[in-house]
Design a protein around this motif. Structure first.
Motif, short mmCIF file in Angstrom:
data_model
loop_
_atom_site.label_atom_id
_atom_site.label_comp_id
_atom_site.label_asym_id
_atom_site.label_seq_id
_atom_site.Cartn_x
_atom_site.Cartn_y
_atom_site.Cartn_z
N ASP A 145 0.81 -1.21 0.00
CA ASP A 145 0.00 0.00 0.00
C ASP A 145 0.84 1.27 0.00
O ASP A 145 0.34 2.35 -0.29
CB ASP A 145 -0.94 0.00 1.21
N LYS A 146 2.12 1.12 0.33
CA LYS A 146 3.02 2.28 0.36
C LYS A 146 3.83 2.43 -0.93
O LYS A 146 4.51 3.43 -1.13
CB LYS A 146 3.97 2.16 1.55
N LYS A 147 3.77 1.42 -1.79
CA LYS A 147 4.60 1.42 -2.99
C LYS A 147 4.04 2.37 -4.05
O LYS A 147 2.83 2.51 -4.19
CB LYS A 147 4.70 0.01 -3.58
N ASP A 148 4.95 2.99 -4.76
CA ASP A 148 4.61 3.83 -5.91
C ASP A 148 5.04 3.07 -7.15
O ASP A 148 6.17 3.18 -7.59
CB ASP A 148 5.32 5.17 -5.79
N GLU A 149 4.11 2.27 -7.70
CA GLU A 149 4.47 1.40 -8.81
C GLU A 149 4.92 2.17 -10.05
O GLU A 149 5.68 1.66 -10.87
CB GLU A 149 3.28 0.49 -9.18
N TYR A 150 4.45 3.39 -10.21
CA TYR A 150 4.82 4.17 -11.40
C TYR A 150 6.32 4.44 -11.43
O TYR A 150 6.91 4.58 -12.50
CB TYR A 150 4.08 5.51 -11.41
N TYR A 307 -8.01 -13.23 -2.10
CA TYR A 307 -6.79 -13.90 -2.58
C TYR A 307 -5.57 -12.99 -2.61
O TYR A 307 -4.49 -13.42 -3.02
CB TYR A 307 -7.02 -14.51 -3.96
N HIS A 308 -5.71 -11.73 -2.21
CA HIS A 308 -4.59 -10.81 -2.06
C HIS A 308 -3.85 -10.48 -3.36
O HIS A 308 -2.70 -10.04 -3.33
CB HIS A 308 -3.56 -11.36 -1.07
N VAL A 309 -4.47 -10.70 -4.52
CA VAL A 309 -3.76 -10.42 -5.77
C VAL A 309 -3.58 -8.92 -5.93
O VAL A 309 -4.33 -8.10 -5.37
CB VAL A 309 -4.48 -11.02 -6.99
N GLU A 310 -2.57 -8.54 -6.73
CA GLU A 310 -2.23 -7.13 -6.91
C GLU A 310 -3.15 -6.41 -7.89
O GLU A 310 -3.29 -5.19 -7.84
CB GLU A 310 -0.78 -7.01 -7.39
N PRO A 361 -5.96 1.14 -3.15
CA PRO A 361 -5.31 2.25 -3.87
C PRO A 361 -4.07 1.85 -4.66
O PRO A 361 -3.72 2.51 -5.63
CB PRO A 361 -4.94 3.22 -2.73
N SER A 362 -3.42 0.75 -4.25
CA SER A 362 -2.20 0.33 -4.95
C SER A 362 -2.47 -0.70 -6.04
O SER A 362 -1.54 -1.29 -6.58
CB SER A 362 -1.21 -0.27 -3.94
N ALA A 363 -3.73 -0.90 -6.39
CA ALA A 363 -4.08 -1.92 -7.38
C ALA A 363 -3.45 -1.64 -8.74
O ALA A 363 -3.19 -0.49 -9.10
CB ALA A 363 -5.60 -1.99 -7.53
N LEU A 364 -3.21 -2.71 -9.47
CA LEU A 364 -2.79 -2.62 -10.86
C LEU A 364 -3.99 -2.95 -11.73
O LEU A 364 -4.50 -4.07 -11.71
CB LEU A 364 -1.64 -3.59 -11.15
N MET A 365 -4.46 -1.98 -12.49
CA MET A 365 -5.59 -2.17 -13.40
C MET A 365 -5.07 -1.88 -14.80
O MET A 365 -4.90 -0.71 -15.20
CB MET A 365 -6.75 -1.26 -13.02
N ILE A 366 -4.80 -2.94 -15.55
CA ILE A 366 -4.06 -2.86 -16.81
C ILE A 366 -5.00 -3.18 -17.97
O ILE A 366 -5.62 -4.24 -17.99
CB ILE A 366 -2.88 -3.85 -16.80
N ALA A 367 -5.10 -2.29 -18.90
CA ALA A 367 -6.01 -2.46 -20.04
C ALA A 367 -5.27 -3.04 -21.23
O ALA A 367 -4.24 -2.51 -21.65
CB ALA A 367 -6.65 -1.13 -20.42
#
Length: 648
Positions: A145-150, A307-310, A361-367
């Motif tokens: 939750d603290k990671k900035d994936e960008y 299931y804790h997926v990202e 908030p840290s989810a990855l939603m990839i189109a």
């Protein structure tokens, strides 16, 4: 988290029903389906299903000899929802819903919200408790939750569990066996995430999971829900994120599935022209129905909660937002304004992303979106669709077309390797060498390369190098890391024996070394989505088919100089503009002998020359390897011992 200790009434209450019909019941998996309860000193399961056009609904299974007359469900306040509690039922009991349609016929349907299902070819749902697994990833979850994936490295390993590796007798590995083998492999090979092709329950192996009957059930091909939890848990303990392919665009027509669920089109549109997806033999979801919206958004939140997926790579987004995309109907569909956009699907996508990000908030939603539809990865409050990433399919198309050309022809198509930078920052892109590029006669990455064996492997190395240094996060399909020779064969395991051959082994060493070098080199990912992270040195050298550019990090002086040569010619004393004076060290060279190359490397540091060149105040003279990539960085004591091609 969903636990029986929540002490909430699982049968639908007035609020549940209101939210469900409003399209905002985002935790519908806590209400619908089969849930363990303890009622009046009796253990059992409560079953709840939406079937608004049914005359009656019963729960049938082994526990009542599949007799539809024994356990009738009760309608809940004329809501179209039916429920019943059946005492004495244990876990892993087979069941279905017997639905009496308006015509009086009875159809047997699997539970749309089932947490577990029989292994194909059987089709019954199974009662299941998903609250007993003891997780060991609390540290990962807190840090996530603290990671900035960008602004972090991302190298995704796309995997089809059924064909990554098999047992000696040809049987599938289980989730737990995959946790022991696949997770370590991904970690050791320098991947940050594993993306699984859909593992939601599906009847036909060769649909690869893209035609689903059990959206809430991890496929039983590989084990139980708890086994899949163990797989995700193991990934997290190794520092690997998990992304699921997800298909909210369409679903398969199998009679036990969602199609004509209560005898009428329910999850699909009532109009056959809107419901049918002829190309895939499936039904489209009806995004105009609020109950369908509740179902799908609940499904996305379920996988992240339970299931804790990202996050997800959402399949076929173009087919959702455009009425006629990948549609073989002999006429065009139009919306109420005469346009070709699916307005309800667009509204659903925005609502989906908002609902996911507000909770995760840290989810990855990839189109996976193949058109030029604007602002796919921009927030909804800024007018976007709300995803945070989009596959860069334009770059993949252009670079693979370019690399398939004979090197002597590439000079005439130079724009194919430079055009992407004109739009590289219009979206948050992921560069994806996915399974889509390696099936149906498209050939493997290695077999797309022209020339003899040496040229093909060298071309693949420079392609991989350009892929890893171009702005954008990365995704690679399994097997490509060791130069799989044949295209993907979904019924067989990867050709692991290729690692016994020197060139494949050397390429694997190269890919692994590059993955680790990438993760350790912040200027290759720190500003992936910001224009100041990239600068051309020379984009116009079409005669030699060479491009050169700088990737920059956040800190001053954090940069690397990258040169890609797409011909088999070697260039000594090649002059190159650089931004600062001093010695430069070659940190990576794809032509190193340890990677199967010819050894045209810059072993010694290269001293800058006080002479402006390429719009830079200084220049260097360096050796440019054939069909290769060279990466230079300012020399430091630490970097002298860190040359990637000396670490293998």
């Amino acid at each position: 988290m969903l636990t029986v200790e929540n002490e909430r009434q699982l049968s639908p209450n007035d609020v549940d029903l209101y939210l469900f019909h409003e399209g905002t019941l985002f935790e519908g998996y806590k209400v619908f389906g089969a849930h363990y309860e303890h009622v009046d000193n009796e253990d059992g399961f409560r079953f709840t299903v939406w079937a608004p056009n049914a005359r009656s609904v019963s729960v049938v299974g082994d526990f009542n000899d599949w007799d539809a007359g024994k356990h009738k469900m009760k309608p809940v306040k004329q809501s179209g929802v039916w429920t019943s509690f059946i005492e004495g039922i244990g876990v892993e009991e087979r069941y279905k819903f017997a639905i009496e349609t308006a015509s009086g016929s009875v159809v047997l349907k699997s539970d749309p919200y089932a947490f577990y299902a029989e292994t194909r070819p059987n089709t019954a749902s199974l009662t299941c408790r998903i609250d007993g697994y003891k997780w060991h990833d609390s540290k990962w979850m807190r840090q996530r939750d603290k990671k900035d994936e960008y602004h972090r490295p991302m190298v995704i390993y796309e995997c089809h569990l059924g064909s990554w590796k098999k047992k000696e007798d040809g049987k599938l590995l289980t989730y737990r066996e995959l946790a022991d083998e696949l997770v370590d492999y991904a970690f050791e090979n320098g991947f940050t995430h594993i993306e699984l092709m859909p593992i939601m329950e599906h009847p036909y192996d060769r649909s690869w999971g893209y035609q689903i009957t059990g959206y809430f059930a991890p496929t039983s091909r590989f084990g139980s829900p708890q086994d899949f939890m163990y797989f995700v848990d193991t990934c997290h303990k190794r520092g690997i994120g998990v992304i699921l392919d997800w298909t909210p665009a369409h679903f398969c027509r199998d009679t036990h599935g969602l199609g004509k669920f209560d005898g009428t089109p329910l999850y699909e549109p009532c109009d056959p022209k809107l419901a049918d997806r002829p190309q895939w033999g499936t039904y489209n979801f009806d995004f105009s129905k609020n109950e369908v919206v509740s179902f799908l958004i609940s499904n996305a939140r379920y996988w992240m909660d339970v299931y804790h997926v990202e996050g997800f790579r959402i399949d076929a987004v173009s087919s959702m937002i455009y009425l006629n995309h990948n549609n073989d109907l002999p006429f065009d569909l139009k919306n109420k304004y005469g346009g070709y956009e699916n307005l309800e699907a667009i509204d659903f996508i925005k609502k989906l992303n908002e609902a996911v990000f507000i909770e995760f908030p840290s989810a990855l939603m990839i189109a996976e979106e193949a058109t030029d539809f604007p602002m796919v990865s921009k927030p909804t409050d800024a007018g976007g669709l709300g995803f945070n990433y989009k596959w860069n399919m334009g770059w993949v198309h252009d670079i693979l077309r370019y690399m398939s050309l004979e090197p002597s022809e590439r000079r005439y198509h130079h724009n194919l390797i430079t055009f992407s930078m004109l739009y590289a920052y219009s979206e948050n892109f992921i560069l994806s060498f996915s399974h889509d590029e390696l099936v149906y006669g498209k050939r493997s990455l290695l077999n797309k390369m022209p020339g003899d064996e040496w040229q093909r492997f060298a071309s693949l190395r420079v392609l991989y190098g350009f892929f890893m240094t171009h702005p954008g996060k990365k995704l690679l399909f399994m097997g490509s890391e060791f130069a799989q020779f044949d295209e993907w064969k979904d019924l067989e395991q990867l050709d692991w024996k290729l690692l016994d051959f020197p060139m494949h082994h050397a390429f694997h060493d190269y890919a692994v070394a590059f993955n680790h070098f990438y993760q350790e080199t912040s200027c290759l990912w720190r500003l992936d989505h910001e224009e100041e992270g990239f600068e051309w040195i020379d984009a116009d050298n079409s005669n030699q088919s060479i491009i050169s550019f700088i990737r920059k990090g956040k800190r001053k002086g954090d940069y690397c100089v990258i040169v890609c040569n797409f011909t088999p010619n070697v260039y000594h004393h090649f002059k190159l503009g650089v931004p600062a004076s001093g010695p430069y060290l070659e940190m990576f060279n794809s032509d190193a002998e340890t990677f199967g190359g010819t050894g045209q490397c810059n072993r010694k540091s290269v001293e800058s020359i006080d002479e402006p060149f390429h719009n830079h105040p200084y220049c260097v003279e360096t050796t440019i390897p054939p069909l290769g990539i060279s990466i230079l960085m300012k020399e430091t004591k630490k970097r002298k011992t860190m040359k990637a091609y000396d670490q293998v």
